[in-house]
Design an enzyme around this catalytic site. Structure first.
Site, PDB file in Angstrom:
ATOM      1  N   THR A 125       0.828  -1.216   0.000  1.00 37.58           N
ATOM      2  CA  THR A 125       0.000   0.000   0.000  1.00 37.58           C
ATOM      3  C   THR A 125       0.858   1.261   0.000  1.00 37.58           C
ATOM      4  OG1 THR A 125      -1.493   1.288   1.412  1.00 37.58           O
ATOM      5  CG2 THR A 125      -0.103  -0.280   2.536  1.00 37.58           C
ATOM      6  N   ASP A 126       0.287   2.347  -0.521  1.00 39.95           N
ATOM      7  CA  ASP A 126       0.998   3.637  -0.471  1.00 39.95           C
ATOM      8  C   ASP A 126       1.109   4.165   0.959  1.00 39.95           C
ATOM      9  OD1 ASP A 126      -1.669   4.368  -0.045  1.00 39.95           O
ATOM     10  OD2 ASP A 126      -1.717   5.913  -1.609  1.00 39.95           O
ATOM     11  N   GLU A 127       0.307   3.584   1.873  1.00 39.55           N
ATOM     12  CA  GLU A 127       0.305   4.101   3.251  1.00 39.55           C
ATOM     13  C   GLU A 127       1.646   3.876   3.950  1.00 39.55           C
ATOM     14  OE1 GLU A 127      -3.344   3.533   5.447  1.00 39.55           O
ATOM     15  OE2 GLU A 127      -4.477   3.314   3.599  1.00 39.55           O
ATOM     16  N   TYR A 151      -1.593  -0.299  11.088  1.00 41.58           N
ATOM     17  CA  TYR A 151      -1.798  -1.003   9.803  1.00 41.58           C
ATOM     18  C   TYR A 151      -0.620  -0.762   8.868  1.00 41.58           C
ATOM     19  CZ  TYR A 151      -3.304  -1.488   4.933  1.00 41.58           C
ATOM     20  OH  TYR A 151      -3.348  -1.795   3.592  1.00 41.58           O
ATOM     21  N   LYS A 155       2.299  -3.299   7.319  1.00 44.87           N
ATOM     22  CA  LYS A 155       2.523  -3.499   5.875  1.00 44.87           C
ATOM     23  C   LYS A 155       3.975  -3.150   5.525  1.00 44.87           C
ATOM     24  CE  LYS A 155      -0.084  -4.524   3.038  1.00 44.87           C
ATOM     25  NZ  LYS A 155      -0.565  -5.832   2.533  1.00 44.87           N
TER      26      LYS A 155
END
Ligand code: NAD
Ligand code: TYD
Length: 338
Positions: A125-127, A151, A155
């Site tokens: 994810t870009d997060e 989260y 990741k």
């Protein structure tokens, strides 16, 4: 025929991916899913046939199950999507995120390595890049990892394990990092399906803080094409970013949903902001465009309208999810209870 293991294939993105790939007839698919609250076998109704698309119920944290699965099904490549995926849940309780996203990814990497799979595509994810200011350039693959939520930290940890398996063992892995997905079959805890279903039911729409946080919306079909191109054309050890050129303020997405559903603006409630809320995400997908020939084809406006229409047309799916009846689907179709 090449056999792909798809982890998390009963979830939102996984089920869209399985549907898309199954329709091509080019691959045999083995779907592994633990069927947590986010897994819904109804998402794969009419797709699982026990032959070209096989379903295995189990967890990526179960090393014994994984080694048997790789041996029994002669897996050629892995598309790894299984994860705990909701930021708010990670704020309430981080441990399941570490267990699934970190330990689970490690076990899967070990099993895939032991089975000498040809390629491992890790869907991230870009997060992991953290948050952007209003004028900052979009995230590239070179942006440092600065995750802010449990989260995104879990990741990022999984991304680093993948990187270590590439560098230490020479494993052929490709990592994808995409922006916020939307589309059919998304569980209504995420912004777009939650607001859509609430608007259709005349329930309040909880907008966190001022609603001026920015997300870069990517249609799930565009993301799934990116995952398959990463499998087929990506360079070993590389990371590819996927974004929809779809930066929007949350409040504008919510207003668009009100307009499309005909619901009243008085349903909007500005509620307490999420702790540590990332202000803005934006993706620079030029590497995926130049190396993989990928570009998004869905505009946010048309994609959002189609998605809202899907939720309206699939009232039975929505009702099963809202009532929790979807949790019994496995028992009904496979004879045992979870
Ligand atoms: P989702 O929550 O809808 O689905 C996750 C699936 O994984 C579910 O079917 C669940 O049952 C399964 N699962 C959970 N724990 C498992 C375990 N231990 N073993 C096997 N299966 C397990 O998530 P999603 O939105 O489809 O996201 C898929 C992947 O894409 C995730 O890795 C997520 O981090 C990533 N991602 C999602 C988005 C997004 O906007 N949804 C954006 C960027 C990246
Ligand atoms: P979400 O769909 O949870 O994705 P993510 O947190 O991974 O970006 O949330 C998208 C944006 O919408 C995020 O800025 C939080 C906001 N949001 C709300 O304002 N209200 C809500 O009820 C939810 C679920 C999200």
């Amino acid at each position: 025929m090449t056999t792909l293991l798809v982890t998390g294939g009963a979830g939102f993105i996984g089920s869209n991916l399985v549907r898309m790939v199954a329709a091509t007839g080019q691959y045999r698919l083995v779907v592994l899913d633990a069927l947590t609250y986010a897994g819904n076998l109804q998402n794969l109704e009419g797709v699982i046939d026990g032959h070209r698309v096989i379903f295995v119920h189990g967890s990526i944290t179960d090393a014994e199950l994984l080694s048997k699965l790789f041996a029994d099904h002669t897996i050629d490549a892995v598309l790894h999507l299984a994860a705990e995926s909701h930021v708010d849940r990670s704020i309430a309780s981080a441990a399941p995120f570490v267990e699934t996203n970190v330990t689970g990814t490690l076990r899967l990497l070990e099993a895939a390595r032991a089975a000498s799979v040809r390629r491992f595509v890790h869907v991230s994810t870009d997060e992991v890049y953290g948050t952007l200011g209003p004028e900052d350039p979009a995230f590239t693959e070179e942006t440092p990892l600065q995750p802010n939520s449990p989260y995104s930290a879990s990741k990022a940890a999984s991304d680093l394990l993948v990187r270590a398996f590439v560098h230490t063992y020479g494993m052929d892995c490709v990592t994808t990092r995409c922006s916020n997905n939307y589309g059919p079959y998304q569980f209504p805890e995420k912004l777009i399906p939650l607001m859509t279903l609430n608007a259709l039911e005349g329930k309040p729409l909880p907008v966190y803080g001022d609603g001026r946080q920015v997300r870069d919306w990517l249609h799930v079909e565009d993301h799934c094409r990116g995952i398959m191109l990463s499998l087929e054309r990506g360079r070993a050890g590389e990371v590819y970013n996927f974004g929809g050129f779809g930066e929007r303020f949350n409040i504008d997405i919510v207003r668009g949903i009100l307009e499309a559903t005909g619901a009243d603006a008085s349903l909007i409630r500005h509620v307490t902001d999420r702790p540590g809320h990332d202000r803005r995400y934006a993706i620079d997908p030029r590497k995926a465009t130049s190396e993989l020939g990928w570009h998004p084809v869905h505009s946010v406006e048309k994609g959002l309208a189609d998605t809202i229409a899907w939720y309206k047309e699939n009232a039975a799916w929505c009702e099963n999810v809202r009532s929790g009846a979807y949790l019994d689907y496995y028992a009904k179709h496979y004879g045992t209870s979870l």
